[in-house]
Write an enzyme that holds these catalytic residues in place. Structure first.
Site, PDB file in Angstrom:
ATOM      1  CD  GLU A  30     -20.708 -43.058 -33.739  1.00 36.13           C
ATOM      2  OE1 GLU A  30     -19.588 -43.527 -33.528  1.00 36.13           O
ATOM      3  OE2 GLU A  30     -20.911 -42.116 -34.527  1.00 36.13           O
TER       4      GLU A  30
ATOM      5  CG  ASP B  51     -20.257 -33.590 -39.159  1.00 41.65           C
ATOM      6  OD1 ASP B  51     -19.890 -34.774 -39.276  1.00 41.65           O
ATOM      7  OD2 ASP B  51     -20.666 -33.094 -38.100  1.00 41.65           O
TER       8      ASP B  51
ATOM      9  CE1 TYR C 230     -14.603 -41.832 -35.818  1.00 42.04           C
ATOM     10  CE2 TYR C 230     -16.698 -42.159 -34.689  1.00 42.04           C
ATOM     11  CZ  TYR C 230     -15.977 -41.893 -35.849  1.00 42.04           C
ATOM     12  OH  TYR C 230     -16.657 -41.692 -37.022  1.00 42.04           O
TER      13      TYR C 230
END
Lengths: 266, 396
Positions: free
Chosen positions: A49, A60, A174
């Site tokens: 990725e 994040d 995911y």
């Protein structure tokens, strides 16, 4: 079928699990990214990725926030990332996906992006802030261009969310193992097994687990439960300390250790 | 066509661009809000606190001296500055606080720029007995130390955010990050008409008390509707609160005033509607300040409350549909507006509101004496004394 789908089929036949590694494109430099991708593939990464940096990475933790800032300071943008992918593709066949936030892609133009990305040799795209409710347009263009649109599910997802994702998700799911942001954690979430099993059954796609996995032991534990393991922040942190050849040595050593951990399972 | 649609879209704007972890929480919030907004007991409790705690209705004050000086339309001030905590922000935090309690959340979080929304959230948390954490850019903590102290006195934890530009947008990023991690017991109190659906609609509804009162008061005082509404727009909650109850009154012009900082040509401003482009940030599609690669740009305004690179999606819609107009006012013009209201009326406005006043200084003389303008005086200026003194070259 994209390289991603083929890779999961191959691994399934061999009864092995996918090691998926994340780095931010342009961290270090794009020339560095160009060297790191084949090096990680050779060290055992099954899928790679590449993060597309964004000024406001809301999902994040600190390690990837700092990584995005370093990359943006180097002048990284989507156009440059796609030409780097093109160069990587001249000698490397590892499945590649781009991961990031929607705005840079939206501003680039979603149809143009899907066509250019597929043309450069990208296999899939994961956009963390594009849930199924907003993804209809993008997933159509992605499918038309032959890109897998990778969807996310989380510990807060119930059956109705899984059903929604099933309609648009391709390649793999995911699974975000914790309700939280990206980043290393000392323990891996407990309830991964049942959620992964439920998702795999309902969505009929391979399931890779990410967020908070940083050590070979954690990777091995998660590999027992899922079809793939994603490691990001642990690799991204190495960019804080190392550069050039030394960085490549450190990253490949880490990838090799993660892979070795995962291969020990029966 | 009913706006927004079921996924919170105003035309192409709005929506829910958030990570999957937040989706169930937003859906839960949407359901709870839909249930309680028509619930008699909830509405009665909201009305009670607005009256007895906030001090509503606040006046629609005829600014006679300012009107005379400008020699044009009558100027009416909607006095949100007289609310408890000194700004319109409390209208919304009371509403969200009551909703949080009913949803069984024990903790609230908020982002803040100037500190007004943070203070309003901390106030409601104290009132309702909830834990409170406020995220604030490190730069804003410096600029607004008084409000930081107020929040701490009220029992809130103030968390400094030094990532990115260390201002409001980064505080919002950090609040979202915290919410993802604490989603099960925490309610995120967003302070403006932006963010993912249902926030833009919910905040607008809680703030529309401003326009409902102003409409009624103007009808009573003038026997007719006003000709123009003027309000400052950062995220846009006081403006939408004023505009919304007038949307169907076709004769009423609506003017939103953005902050153009050092001037739009300088590139250092906070005017996405006047000089931005369409993009996605903080959960909604709207006009943004951004570069050609879709990276969000730094905003600049002398007013910390307007210093934000985005704007609520319903404003983006009102701009494109032509129902509202958007103009901009520089830092220097805002300071003139600040001085004018202070000297003419003895009312010291917040720097945010001073932008609206500054536009009225230009607009009123172009209208006739029979016409009238309602301007939202969204907050009082106490918090801005240091900034204004500095701009005037005075050391306190």
């Amino acid at each position: 079928m994209t390289r991603i789908g083929k890779k999961f089929s191959e691994l399934k036949l061999a009864k092995r699990k996918a090691l998926i590694t994340f780095i931010t494109a342009g961290d270090g430099s794009l020339a560095c990214t160009e060297r790191l991708v084949p090096a990680m593939a050779a060290a055992g990464a099954d899928i790679i990725e590449l993060g597309v940096p964004f000024s406001d990475p809301m999902a994040d933790g600190l390690a990837i926030q700092l990584s995005s800032e370093r990359s943006l300071a180097n002048g990284t943008n989507l156009t440059a990332i796609l030409s780097t992918v093109k160069k990587i593709r001249q000698g490397c066949d590892v499945p590649l996906l781009l991961m990031g936030y929607y705005n840079p892609v939206f501003v680039y133009g979603i149809e143009r992006f899907c066509l250019d990305a597929a043309d450069a040799g990208v296999d899939g795209v994961l956009l963390v802030d594009l849930p199924p409710e907003e993804a209809a347009g993008f997933s159509r263009f992605a499918a038309a261009a032959g890109l897998d649109f990778i969807s996310l599910l989380t510990p807060t997802s119930d059956a109705s969310r899984i059903a929604k994702v099933k309609k648009i998700g391709r390649g793999f799911i995911y699974y975000v193992s914790v309700a939280g942001v990206t980043g290393a954690r000392t323990t891996v979430a407990q309830d991964i097994g049942p959620m992964v099993a439920a998702i795999r059954e309902k969505a009929s796609l391979p399931v890779a687990v990410g967020f908070g996995i940083s050590t070979p032991e954690q990777a091995a534990a998660v590999a027992k439960l899922a079809d793939g393991v994603v490691v990001g922040s642990a690799l991204v942190k190495l960019f804080e300390k190392f550069a050039g050849d030394e960085l490549i040595r450190e990253i490949t050593a880490t990838v090799r250790a993660l892979k070795a951990g995962m291969e020990q399972i029966d | 066509m009913k706006l927004p649609d079921k996924n919170g879209h105003f035309g192409q704007f709005g929506g829910r661009y958030v990570s999957e972890t937040l989706m169930p929480a937003l859906l839960e919030l949407e359901q709870a809000y839909a249930r309680y907004k028509t619930d008699r007991e909830f509405k009665a409790e909201f009305a009670y606190y607005l009256k007895q705690y906030v001090g509503r209705p606040n006046p629609l004050y005829f600014a006679e001296k300012l009107t005379k000086r400008l020699g044009g339309a009558k100027i009416y001030l909607k006095r949100e500055d007289l609310n408890h905590t000194g700004a319109h922000k409390i209208n919304n935090t009371i509403g969200q606080g009551l909703l949080a309690k009913r949803m069984g959340k024990r903790r609230v979080i908020a982002e803040t720029g100037a500190g007004q929304h943070g203070v309003a959230t901390a106030t409601v948390a104290a009132l309702m007995g909830m834990e409170c954490e406020v995220f604030m850019g490190a730069e804003d903590i410096q600029r607004q130390s008084l409000n930081v102290f107020r929040m701490k006195l009220l029992g809130a934890t103030v968390t400094s955010v030094s990532s990115g530009t260390a201002t409001l947008k980064d505080a919002m990023n950090e609040a979202m990050r915290n919410w993802v991690t604490t989603i099960r017991d925490t309610f995120y109190v967003i302070g403006t008409v932006a963010g993912p659906h249902p926030y833009p609609v919910m905040v607008r509804d809680f703030q529309s008390i401003i326009g409902r009162e102003a409409r009624r008061q103007h009808l009573r005082q003038e026997g007719r509707l006003p000709d123009v509404l003027v309000a400052a727009v950062g995220g846009g909650s006081n403006a939408l609160g004023l505009f919304y109850p007038f949307l169907k009154d076709a004769s009423v012009r609506m003017v939103g005033v953005e902050a153009s900082g050092y001037g739009i040509p300088s590139g250092r401003h906070a005017a996405p509607l006047c000089a931005g482009s369409v993009g996605v940030l903080h959960g909604n599609k709207t006009y943004l300040l951004q570069d050609d690669d879709g990276q969000i740009a730094h905003a600049h305004s002398i007013s910390a409350g307007l210093d934000y690179p985005g704007v609520g999606p319903e404003h983006a819609w009102l701009k494109d549909s032509g129902r509202a107009e958007y103009v901009s006012i520089t830092d220097d013009e805002a300071l003139e507006g600040f001085q004018a209201l202070t000297r003419e009326e003895g009312i010291i406005p917040a720097l945010e509101s001073a932008h609206a006043i500054a536009h009225v200084l230009k607009l009123a003389p172009t209208l006739s004496r029979e016409q009238s303008i309602v301007v939202c005086l969204s907050g009082r200026g106490d918090k801005d004394m240091h900034t204004v003194a500095q701009a005037m070259g005075v050391s306190l």
